[in-house]
Design an enzyme around this catalytic site. Structure first.
Site, mmCIF file in Angstrom:
data_model
loop_
_atom_site.group_PDB
_atom_site.id
_atom_site.type_symbol
_atom_site.label_atom_id
_atom_site.label_comp_id
_atom_site.label_asym_id
_atom_site.label_seq_id
_atom_site.Cartn_x
_atom_site.Cartn_y
_atom_site.Cartn_z
ATOM 1 N N HIS A 1 -25.049 8.358 -8.996
ATOM 2 C CA HIS A 1 -25.464 8.332 -7.597
ATOM 3 C C HIS A 1 -26.890 8.872 -7.452
ATOM 4 C CE1 HIS A 1 -25.262 10.220 -3.438
ATOM 5 N NE2 HIS A 1 -24.935 8.964 -3.193
ATOM 6 N N HIS B 1 -33.717 7.218 -0.526
ATOM 7 C CA HIS B 1 -32.471 7.246 0.245
ATOM 8 C C HIS B 1 -32.698 7.107 1.743
ATOM 9 C CE1 HIS B 1 -29.236 9.213 2.549
ATOM 10 N NE2 HIS B 1 -28.451 8.592 1.681
HETATM 11 O O1 G3P Z 1 -23.807 4.219 -1.763
HETATM 12 C C1 G3P Z 1 -22.749 5.080 -1.885
HETATM 13 C C2 G3P Z 1 -23.206 6.336 -1.302
HETATM 14 O O2 G3P Z 1 -24.422 6.582 -1.927
HETATM 15 C C3 G3P Z 1 -23.411 6.196 0.177
HETATM 16 O O3 G3P Z 1 -23.960 7.312 0.676
HETATM 17 O O4 G3P Z 1 -25.808 8.294 1.871
HETATM 18 O O5 G3P Z 1 -25.553 8.729 -0.548
HETATM 19 O O6 G3P Z 1 -26.316 6.511 0.240
HETATM 20 P P1 G3P Z 1 -25.489 7.715 0.541
HETATM 21 CA CA CA Z 2 -26.274 5.074 -1.629
#
Ligand code: G3P
Ligand code: CA
Length: 323
Positions: free
Chosen positions: A43, A85
């Site tokens: 992530h 992000h």
């Molecule tokens: O994409 C999965 C997860 O990353 C969604 O949350 O806010 O971390 O992009 P975010």
């Molecule tokens: Ca994400």
């Protein structure tokens, strides 16, 4: 044990766990039903260890055995996809110091107001005070093409087939700004050989309209529909609602708490032919109801039966899956 034996065992474990790369040796009988291996999705890269969405964080994730690496994507004013992000720059870069006059009236510095060349001058910084020392060392904001070239280069050098898992951030907002994302994404992906459902990629979005648009533009790439615990997703949370997602996606990416509240979502998704990849697992933010990070991963991977996890700590999920 001889260190070469350990290294060989590690490499074999890596190959066995990597979708698209088969380990040598006897396989299942032709008529046996097998599930695809569960996957580790890094992530924002290995963001538990290095600033999110930087090339070092992506490289570390590759080295830690991630199966897929996630870039979140936004567009610059001249139409280039960059790895970020937020649609704003101030939370994870030094934009405020470098371009003090370029905030909008709301006090935010939008990536869509900067050219690619300008974003190249920024330094990326850790978002969280408790992680990589803020301001230490030097990191850049990568273009999406640079991220892909890094992963493909590492794949070539290691013989692995690590995939990418790009998320389009706020595509409806970008379109209103005159910056359509879906066309830009598909152009880059075609150029780098991500062509069909066999390609090592999942495209993800919180916006149904964006995933439908990608299909309308002819994309056959695997798609994952992200869902958060907010009202706009509530109508999907029934067996019929989940089945409807199969019209425009191949999987769901729910907030992990949604599955704890409603574990039957996993079976409903599987019945509809959808894969399930919840987010986000963090070894430094373990909910108090679990004894350890590994206990939380166990619960989702083996009790609830999800098909993969988004994690800031890809080494920890890899270790749980390889046990
Ligand atoms: O994409 C999965 C997860 O990353 C969604 O949350 O806010 O971390 O992009 P975010
Ligand atoms: Ca994400």
């Amino acid at each position: 044990m001889d260190s070469r034996v350990l290294l060989a065992a590690g490499a074999l474990a890596c190959i066995s766990a990597t979708p698209g790369i088969e380990a040598a040796g006897p396989g299942p009988a032709d008529d046996a039903v097998t599930s695809p291996p569960k996957i580790v999705i890094a992530h924002r890269g290995a963001s538990g260890y290095l600033p999110e969405h930087t090339l070092p964080a992506y490289a570390l994730a590759h080295g830690m055995g991630a199966d897929f690496i996630e870039p979140d994507l936004v567009l610059t004013k001249d139409g280039h996809l960059i790895c970020l992000h937020d649609i704003y720059l101030q939370a994870t870069t030094n934009v405020e110091q470098l371009f003090p006059e370029r905030a909008r009236d709301d006090g935010r510095w939008y990536a869509a107001d900067f050219t690619l060349e300008e974003t190249r001058r920024l330094q990326a910084e850790e978002r969280l005070g408790s992680r990589f020392p803020k301001g230490a060392s030097r990191f850049a904001v990568p273009a999406f093409t640079e991220m892909i070239e890094l992963v493909q280069g590492l794949n070539e050098r290691t013989g692995r087939n690590v995939g990418i898992y790009p998320e389009l951030k706020a595509p409806a907002w970008h379109r209103e700004e005159g910056l359509p994302m879906e066309e830009a994404l598909l152009e880059v992906l075609r150029r780098y050989g991500y062509l069909d459902e066999e390609a090592p990629i999942f495209v993800q979005s919180f916006e149904e309209g964006s995933l439908r648009r990608l299909r309308d533009l002819g994309s056959g790439l695997r798609q994952v529909f992200l869902m958060a615990e907010v009202d706009q997703y509530r109508h999907f949370l029934s067996s019929e609602g989940i089945a409807g997602i199969a019209e425009f996606a191949d999987g769901i990416g729910p907030a992990k708490t949604m599955l704890e509240r409603q574990p039957e979502l996993v079976d409903w998704a599987h019945d509809a032919g959808l894969t399930v990849h919840p987010y986000t697992f963090r070894a430094d933010q373990v909910p108090g109801r679990y004894d350890s990070h590994e206990a939380e991963l166990d619960r989702f991977l083996f009790d609830l039966g999800v098909d993969g996890v988004f994690t800031d700590f890809p080494d920890r999920a890899r270790a749980v899956l390889d046990r």
